[in-house]
Design a protein around this motif. Sequence first.
Motif, short mmCIF file in Angstrom:
data_model
loop_
_atom_site.label_atom_id
_atom_site.label_comp_id
_atom_site.label_asym_id
_atom_site.label_seq_id
_atom_site.Cartn_x
_atom_site.Cartn_y
_atom_site.Cartn_z
N ALA A 20 40.51 44.73 29.71
CA ALA A 20 39.76 45.31 30.82
C ALA A 20 39.32 44.19 31.76
O ALA A 20 38.99 43.08 31.34
CB ALA A 20 38.55 46.07 30.29
N ALA A 21 39.32 44.48 33.07
CA ALA A 21 38.89 43.50 34.06
C ALA A 21 37.39 43.24 33.91
O ALA A 21 36.61 44.13 33.55
CB ALA A 21 39.20 43.99 35.46
N ILE A 22 36.99 42.01 34.19
CA ILE A 22 35.58 41.61 34.16
C ILE A 22 35.07 41.60 35.60
O ILE A 22 35.66 40.92 36.44
CB ILE A 22 35.42 40.21 33.55
N PRO A 23 34.04 42.34 35.93
CA PRO A 23 33.53 42.33 37.31
C PRO A 23 33.23 40.91 37.76
O PRO A 23 32.45 40.19 37.13
CB PRO A 23 32.25 43.17 37.22
N GLY A 24 33.87 40.46 38.82
CA GLY A 24 33.66 39.12 39.32
C GLY A 24 34.46 38.05 38.62
O GLY A 24 34.54 36.92 39.08
N VAL A 57 44.98 42.70 35.22
CA VAL A 57 43.94 41.70 35.02
C VAL A 57 44.51 40.30 35.21
O VAL A 57 45.57 39.97 34.66
CB VAL A 57 43.31 41.83 33.62
N THR A 58 43.83 39.48 35.97
CA THR A 58 44.27 38.11 36.20
C THR A 58 43.83 37.21 35.05
O THR A 58 43.11 37.63 34.15
CB THR A 58 43.69 37.55 37.51
N ALA A 59 44.23 35.95 35.11
CA ALA A 59 43.94 35.02 34.02
C ALA A 59 42.46 34.73 33.85
O ALA A 59 42.03 34.32 32.78
CB ALA A 59 44.70 33.72 34.24
N ASN A 60 41.65 34.91 34.91
CA ASN A 60 40.21 34.68 34.74
C ASN A 60 39.43 35.99 34.67
O ASN A 60 38.22 36.01 34.81
CB ASN A 60 39.67 33.80 35.88
N GLY A 61 40.16 37.10 34.45
CA GLY A 61 39.49 38.36 34.17
C GLY A 61 39.28 39.28 35.35
O GLY A 61 38.75 40.39 35.18
N GLU A 62 39.66 38.87 36.56
CA GLU A 62 39.52 39.74 37.72
C GLU A 62 40.64 40.77 37.75
O GLU A 62 41.67 40.62 37.09
CB GLU A 62 39.57 38.91 39.02
#
Length: 326
Positions: free
Chosen positions: A41-45, A86-91
């Motif tokens: 799941a994506a992390i907000p921010g 989802v990108t590598a840093n969670g966005e």
Amino acid sequence: MTRANLVKVVFIGVGLAGLSACASKPPPATQKQAPAASEPAAIPGGTYKVGSPYQINGVWYYPQVDYNYNQTGIASWYGPGFHTKVTANGEAYNENELTAAHQTLPMPSLVRVTNLENGRSIVVRINDRGPFVAGRIIDMSRRGAQLLGFDQKGTAKVRVEVLADESRAIAAAAMNATQVAGATVSDDGAPIPKAAPRPSVTVEGAPPPPSRPQSSPRTVTAPTTLAGSTTDDGRFMPAPVVEQKPLPPGPQRIYVQAGAFTVYDNANRLRARLNSISPTAISQAMVGDTQFFRVRVGPFDNVDRADQVLAQVLATGTNGARIIVD
């Protein structure tokens, strides 16, 4: 090449590379080629991440904080196949935002990307890992490729320069937001890496996070030197401002740079080994007080031919070879 021959090998960037201009062709949407995995799941921010060394398709990448990064090479772009993933840093990746994937720079970072074929230049946010296609140094979002004018061709010769002060500012904000939110910054690269065959990269020079109240963990102080805005989830996003940069003078060509050595004999041995693939030469360059002997194959008139030769050079075991423009 034996280990002895690799003593004092340094693969150098644009300080030894220079500028260039050329053409290529699609497909653009498949350049990133990240291995599939269960989708988190994506992390907000998102989170702040540098990451440990990781391996993709037999190639090792070594993420690090490098606020002097300035290189030329070939850019690609990725879009429809990765939109909302989802990108590598969670966005959550948005192909319509000004973001990009880079193999080693911290996430987030801000870089200026200049198309050396038409002079168009924009600022984008690094929030993903890639590209994992040999010979590419950055994967732009679809919107970024459109603004730089290479979305139809698929690739372009570019210069990528990290914006040091601005990158430090958004990195500090991201690190603090991650700590306040109680998240743990993953120490891996992206995609999921295996253990590296050498000591982990030490993150040096990263600024300490400023003190922020817990009531506003996603508040970002936007860089005053850049046009942009803060998104609802707290990310600073550069504005779609296209600057027109002067094109570099003189001939602009593509090379495969196989390596740069401080010992001439090491460079000459590599030159002799690669000369059967394509004409190979040694050129000299100074970096600070150190003289380097660069081993370059080429020049080539187009990206396709450079890709072919790069594949041949990599097949010889010269794993640090890359495409540059000069």
